[in-house]
Design a protein around this motif. Sequence first.
Motif: not given
Lengths: 486, 460, 438
Positions: A329-344
């Motif tokens: 859950n923690r380690k894929t945190g960056f990629g997970a932002m895809g779920a709430i925003s198109p870009d980060y």
Amino acid sequence: MAKKGLQTTDKDIINLAKIVGEKEILFKKADLLAYDCDGFTIHKHLPKAVVFPNSTKEVAEVVKYCDLNQLPFLARGAGTGLSGGAIPLNGEVIISLVKMKRLLSVDLENRRAVVEPGFVNLKLTNSIADKGYYYAPDPSSQYACTIGGNVAENAGGAHCLKYGVTTNHILGLEVVLPSGEIIDISTNGVLDLPGYDLLGLLTGSEGTLGIVTKITVRILKNPEAKQTVLAYFDKVEDGSQAVSDIISSGIVPAALEMMDKTAIEGVEAAAFPVGHPKDIEALLLIEVDGISVGITEQIKQILEVCKKRNVREVKVAQSEEERGRWWANRKTGFGAMGAISPDYLVQDGVIPRSRLPEVLARINKISEESGLRIANIFHAGDGNLHPLVLFDARKSGEIEKALAAGSECLRVCADVGGTITGEHGVGIEKREEMRFVFTEREIAAQTDIRDVFNPKNLLNAGKLFPSPGRCVEVKKEMKNARETFV
Amino acid sequence: MSLRENELKGEPPCHTNSLSNYLWSDPPDEHKWADCVHCGLCLEACPTYEQTGQEQHSPRGRVHLIKSVAEGKLVVDDDFADPVFVCLDCRACTTACPADVDVGGLIEEARGQVRQAMPLKGWKGMTSKFLLEGLFPHQSRLHSLGSLLAFYQKSGLQKVVRKTGLINMMPKHLVEMEAIMPAIGIPVQKKYKEQKVIKAKGETKREVAMLTGCIMDIMFSDINQSTINVLTKNGNDVSIPKNQTCCGALHVHAGDREMGRKLAKQNIEAFKDAEKVITNAAGCGCMLKEYPELFREEPEWHEKAEEFAQKVEDISKYLYDTGYEKPKVELNTRITYHDACHLAHGQGVREQPRDLLINIPGVEMVHMPNADRCCGSAGVYNITNPEMAGAVLESKMKNVPEDVEMISMGNPGCMLQMAVGVEKYGRNQKIVHTVQLLDWAYQKEENERGNNGEKGFAND
Amino acid sequence: MITSDLLNDLQIIVSDERVVKGQNGDDFLGNSGRIVVKPESEEEITKILQYANAHNRKISIAAGGTKRGFGGITEAEDIELSLENFKGIMEHTVGDMTLTVKSGTPFKELQAYLAQYNQKISLDPFYPERATIGGIIAANDSGPKRLGYGSARDAVIGLRIAYPNGSVIRTGGKVVKNVAGYDMNKLFIGSMGTIGVITEVTLKLRPLPQYESVILLAFPDGHHEWMKSFAVELLDSMMEPVALELLSPTLSENLTGCRYYTVAISFEDVEASVHYQEEFVKKLSSSFANISILEKEKACQFWEHFYNIDHKESEKNETKATLKIAVINLDVIRVIKECEYLSDIHNLKIEGHGGFGHGLCHVHLSGAVEDVKTAITQLRKLATELNGYAVLKYLPLKLRQEINVWGEEPSYFSLLKGIKEKIDPKKILNPGRFVGGI
């Protein structure tokens, strides 16, 4: 795949192909496009060619050819870097080291292993795990990133709080200098070689001083026991205070991670949710390892600290499976932002731990003023923040806004006595922000060193340092930007 | 992302970007690549990247190129087609991706563009055309081919061909395929032609329809038989709709989306009345579940396809979910399990078949490292890209434990490819389908009951 | 320029009483100066450097004087820049566990100060009373606990460096993780003061261990295979020794009164964990070694004694030398064995120790000058055979002028030379003090 003869008249391509073989060079546009950026995608540039040498000798010959013919060149591993270090800004010949991916030797008794630069980080741990050993630096990209790339970037990871970053685990390097000369710095792993510490200098030099072709690393024995604690806080201040308390109570956790509310929203919406409550302001993921009887006491202390700091809920992982879920859950945190925003856009500032509450408040302010959400995932134990600026590139002007907000976050880190990058490197991304932490003189001191190794500046030029011609203009820009936000 | 769903339900995506070099209908879906942040976590999951080390043969590289065409930086030509067609479409990248980017979907859409831009020519074109258009969609032709193959094997002609060296005239990879060709039995389509429903043994609990598959029913009719056996044994009435056809996976993989749609429509119609559609071929199951992807520009069919996709279930998952009778007699054997890509990565079915297997008394399951790594079969990939398929297979075979008697899996394509591997690398494992083992256990149980404890089951 | 002019010029920069003439003539270690100047601020340091650089005056840098016998072939440079008055803590952020200090601060003072906060610098250099933090870092000194805590390159997070031209640069920062720009800290750690004067040091701290002990395992039979297999087994276990040091019989006699090969094992953790690990060692070694365990203060005392070995003034007619020998970890056993052998045949007193977990040995020789020279040659030969090297950390000036302290130049010497020339083109800082005469 298979090419029948080189369909080109470019003499450089033909000559480079003679060194590495016709199948080991790419020069068609469609192929080159795949190399126009790395994990940092805001800048893109086509390379002249990509070569895949299979040995140190081939690397040296390619480098010599480039040096002789004034062709800019750079080395690339898996291309997972987050600051653009492997982007061919000047139409470089890319020397891809992924074919040099052998594990050359493992010496458990003397706790070292020798790998080629294209060897994938996690594979090292996997290949010695059955003997109870591991390689400590664990960047989140460890499934794909190469150890050569780790050396270039001085990569960190969640567990470097206790065990240190890449530079603390490098015992020796074989390097091809920008002249094509091959040098051996202690590849047998003997410590403290007489002379200036070139190992230390090369590690983290972002591929601007030489190309690493062989790496001797330290390997560690697994700890006897490991315990992981998850704590939920209603106030960020309580969470950050708990971080300070844990560290100053004399515990050196293996990892001490923090996520804020927005980040929690992201990871819970993505591929590996663990059911964190959505209304908490901060969570801490704390791991201690060591001698079993010792960590039982440490866990007790950690739980007490958390309670003292008004924790809402705190729990110890009851199984390896549960621990694994928390970490995924923690380690894929960056990629997970895809779920709430198109870009980060991810930033990588570091601050003194004690300034955490203040810095988080200022980042919140940047978020409010820019109108962009900012999630925070960070290695709280060593003060390494990863503010994730969420934006939508399809909306006009948002990229610029996000970049400015990211830069502002770094300004805050620099202001409180921190730095602009803790593990991702400067690359292209943070060249100008180098001025937040270094004076002209200090930057010149570094480029002086580069000139000793890389006098023609053909190797990975334009990275790491701000462009001298633009400094006045940039300073003005930055000043304006600051005035807009502060 | 909810964004995507909303847009899907609204108007079909259109080219807002005039720069795009996708000039044909049904282009790659912008939302699919928008999720990719180029992090590279997919690289090591990709078998073709493992072999080549080249970005354009990696998932994110391919996504990047597909996006580049839409941005007008690249055109649809041979250079673009190469990376797009070297992809095994194994979906391992989708599993590895933290943002769930549907690389497989993009690849198939891109292949559709390539095939529209540049219809296949030459030997590859002929083979592809013969197999995809001339053979797989036609039951009767398949059945004749089956009979021919059966004759070839039984008549002794096979031996003659092998012995006389006639075989040396075939391309090498076809020789390898020929060597492992399974014994041909009677297709269940033919066998149960007259039966509307094959009744459950004992009380009927549920009704299911079965996709027999095109190749499956010819080359592996015994697996279809086993599937029927385990279904009926567990209280299912099984129907085999007559008008069903090839699932279209091979066509869609090859970029022939038009044919894919045609077949999809036929199957959606054929299974209109079914409540559950059971498949025993991972590739087919995955395709059926992805029919909606084919109809992004036909809302009416899109809806039907969505409805249809909901009904599709792999046999192992179906048995696991609805409950099945655990065999009581022992099959003493050591096995390992290979995850078919389109089962593990495509449908997320990993534990269920393993559960089926380890619940057979006497079956000892040996872990295969990288069990969910592609074997290189990938539909007709092993025929169109033999070199890469061979390299991927070699890497796979290195992971097969030495001391097992059988390798179990849930996809016919894999079974053929793994059989090639066993033959080629001098191994001696038997290749079996998961339901076959379960069926054998049931049969042994019945035999023992019938023969009063006497051993009546032969492993082979 | 005559000395008095130099004196006058420097007295313009710092107050008179802090500029004195050096003691010429009697200095058998060298590395001193005709004028000794003791700045008290960084500004004074930079002014002295500017002056020296402009006038081509050579500078030797010193403070506690513990490394006067380390490198260099000149008795006295023009100026001895003594940092012994340049001391004190600049900033200690308890919660961040970071400390910034002036470089001339003696190590032991720092540790005593930090102990009040239950913190420490995780370095264990030799002669901690006199050695200053700047000198320890410039010479990259480390002791047996390097196994558990690493060395200066693992503890230093930031430096301020006065360049020969008088400009000041900062390297690193005040945070524990930092990859902005080159890792310039590393360049100055172990640079022997040849490319800049370290003025401030920022270190990351560690908590003081709640409990500690030293286990002394004496091997009466001196059976090397047993020692080795013991070390291998302990290192392969999940125990976490912070030191695993092999002591030669002579050294062991000096420290423990027992003339056997001895392995000193240090554990630092919570009490329960230390005892648990002691038990493990007992079980592992009981059949072939004599065990004694020193707990808490006694353990501290043992190490204190250890860090001060061989620091007595030299007797007349006796020559002393200290070698740092680096080999691949487990080969330390061969180095220490060789020490014992050489001491027998050359009638030398040789005290040696080496860490199984890091491969660094220190060997102290004393005896007749010719015997010392022969032993150095032989130890160096052995180190080379073992793919390591031997450096002389302590040797009288006269012998340094004869024996190459640093050994052969590495193949990439041109890079080292290039760095020196770039930063110190006039070669005013610690000239000839480092490898290859840089």
